[in-house]
Design a protein around this motif. Structure first.
Motif: not given
Ligand code: HEC
Ligand code: HEC
Length: 312
Positions: A101-117
């Protein structure tokens, strides 16, 4: 003795009853929670959605996105509504936002869901989770998923066409606005129309105000402030030009009189990339800007852009 014995058996019986009761409580609990889980997927079989989108909805629920998000308007400040998300972002935005999430939203607090790819779905998963589909239907899902994949590909993203992240993106990009949001948006639109009308009538009476502030004391200094907040991105810090023309030379595309300059600022040149500032600035601020632009005329700043327009 008999009394003691019967007392002991009574205690045993109590113990057995207690254990049975505990067992029943646990069994009932897991029964109801499995009911809830099933309801999440079952109530979601909405025939207007494709199976790909439905599978994405399943992933959304399985990953418990609802812990932080709602699909309606919400008053809870901890919940971020995804109401009306459809078409808000390009699909590649969703991809990066889910992966990191931090790639597109500065300081995003959302966790990563990269596993879904890396997680894959196939016909079997859809059969099990939604309901049994025919081979033709599966081909259709795959075609839809390929289409999203191609769009991601064209943005330099490499991912398997039947990865769960694609189904989830399909779901997210299809979240329509709720009735409540529809009403809110209509109301906002009406309010901006009214606001625009008010501003238009303000501008119709503005000539006097603009002239007054052009001639006010320190007006070019005030104009410099307005300029540095709103205009430097395109016209440079000293008016030397950039995306927009050099404003310090004697060449003008839209005229150099006070009235010309004020009109260019108020109405902009929308098809060339400058918005009209009628809704952003006040007549006084436009006057200050005119005054500032006159004060930088002929200053010849470094890195000045080539002249554009005709000499005036
Ligand atoms: C722990 C809380 C949390 C969880 C779980 C979570 N998110 Fe988020 N999400 C956020 C926060 C905080 C934001 C706002 C910042 C941002 O955009 O990154 C956000 C923003 C978003 C946005 C952008 C909304 C908009 O209108 O800009 C989308 C889309 C989104 N999340 C999707 C998801 C999906 C899909 C999942 C599940 C796979 C998920 N989120 C799980 C916290 C969470
Ligand atoms: C997003 C970029 C952008 C911003 C921000 C911007 N402008 Fe412009 N401006 C332009 C472009 C591009 C043109 C040239 C239009 C054309 O080619 O006809 C222009 C033209 C002008 C002109 C006419 C110049 C001439 O030669 O006639 C003036 C005056 C002007 N801008 C003032 C401003 C002021 C004052 C601000 C801040 C309130 C501002 N601009 C903000 C892009 C911008």
């Amino acid at each position: 003795l008999a009394a003691i014995l019967s007392n002991i058996t009574l205690m045993k019986l109590n113990l057995i009853l207690f254990i049975v009761l505990m067992f029943l409580i646990i069994a009932f609990n897991s029964f109801t929670s499995s009911q809830i889980d099933r309801r999440i997927t079952l109530t979601s079989v909405d025939t207007t959605k494709s199976y790909l989108t439905l599978y994405g909805q399943y992933v959304y629920n399985r990953e418990k996105c609802f812990n932080c998000h709602s699909l309606n308007q919400t008053k809870d400040p901890k919940i971020i509504s995804l109401d009306g998300l459809a078409n808000k972002y390009p699909k590649s935005w969703h991809y990066w936002h889910l992966v990191d999430p931090t790639i597109v939203v500065v300081n995003s607090k959302m966790p990563s869901f990269s596993i879904l790819s890396y997680k894959i779905f196939n016909k079997d998963s859809i059969d099990k989770i939604i309901h049994e589909i025919s081979l033709e239907e599966w081909d259709k899902e795959l075609a839809e998923s390929k289409l999203i994949n191609a769009e991601l590909n064209s943005n330099g993203i490499e991912v398997k066409e039947n990865s769960e992240i694609i189904a989830l993106i399909s779901y997210l990009d299809n979240i329509q606005e709720s009735e409540e949001l529809k009403l809110i948006r209509i109301k906002q639109h009406e309010e901006t129309l009214i606001q625009n009308k008010l501003d238009d009538s303000l501008w119709a009476r503005s000539e006097f105000l603009i002239n007054q502030s052009i001639n006010e004391k320190h007006s070019s200094k005030k104009g410099q402030q307005v300029f540095s907040i709103n205009c430097t991105a395109c016209h440079g810090r000293q008016g030397e030009g950039g995306v927009g023309p050099n404003l310090t030379d004697n060449y003008w595309l839209h005229g150099s009189s006070n009235e010309n300059i004020a009109n260019t600022i108020i109405n902009g040149v929308p098809d060339k990339g400058m918005i009209g500032w009628r809704y952003e600035l006040t007549p006084n601020e436009v006057g200050y800007l005119v005054s500032f632009l006159k004060s930088i005329k002929g200053t010849n700043p470094p890195n000045a852009k080539m002249p554009q327009g005709i000499i005036e």
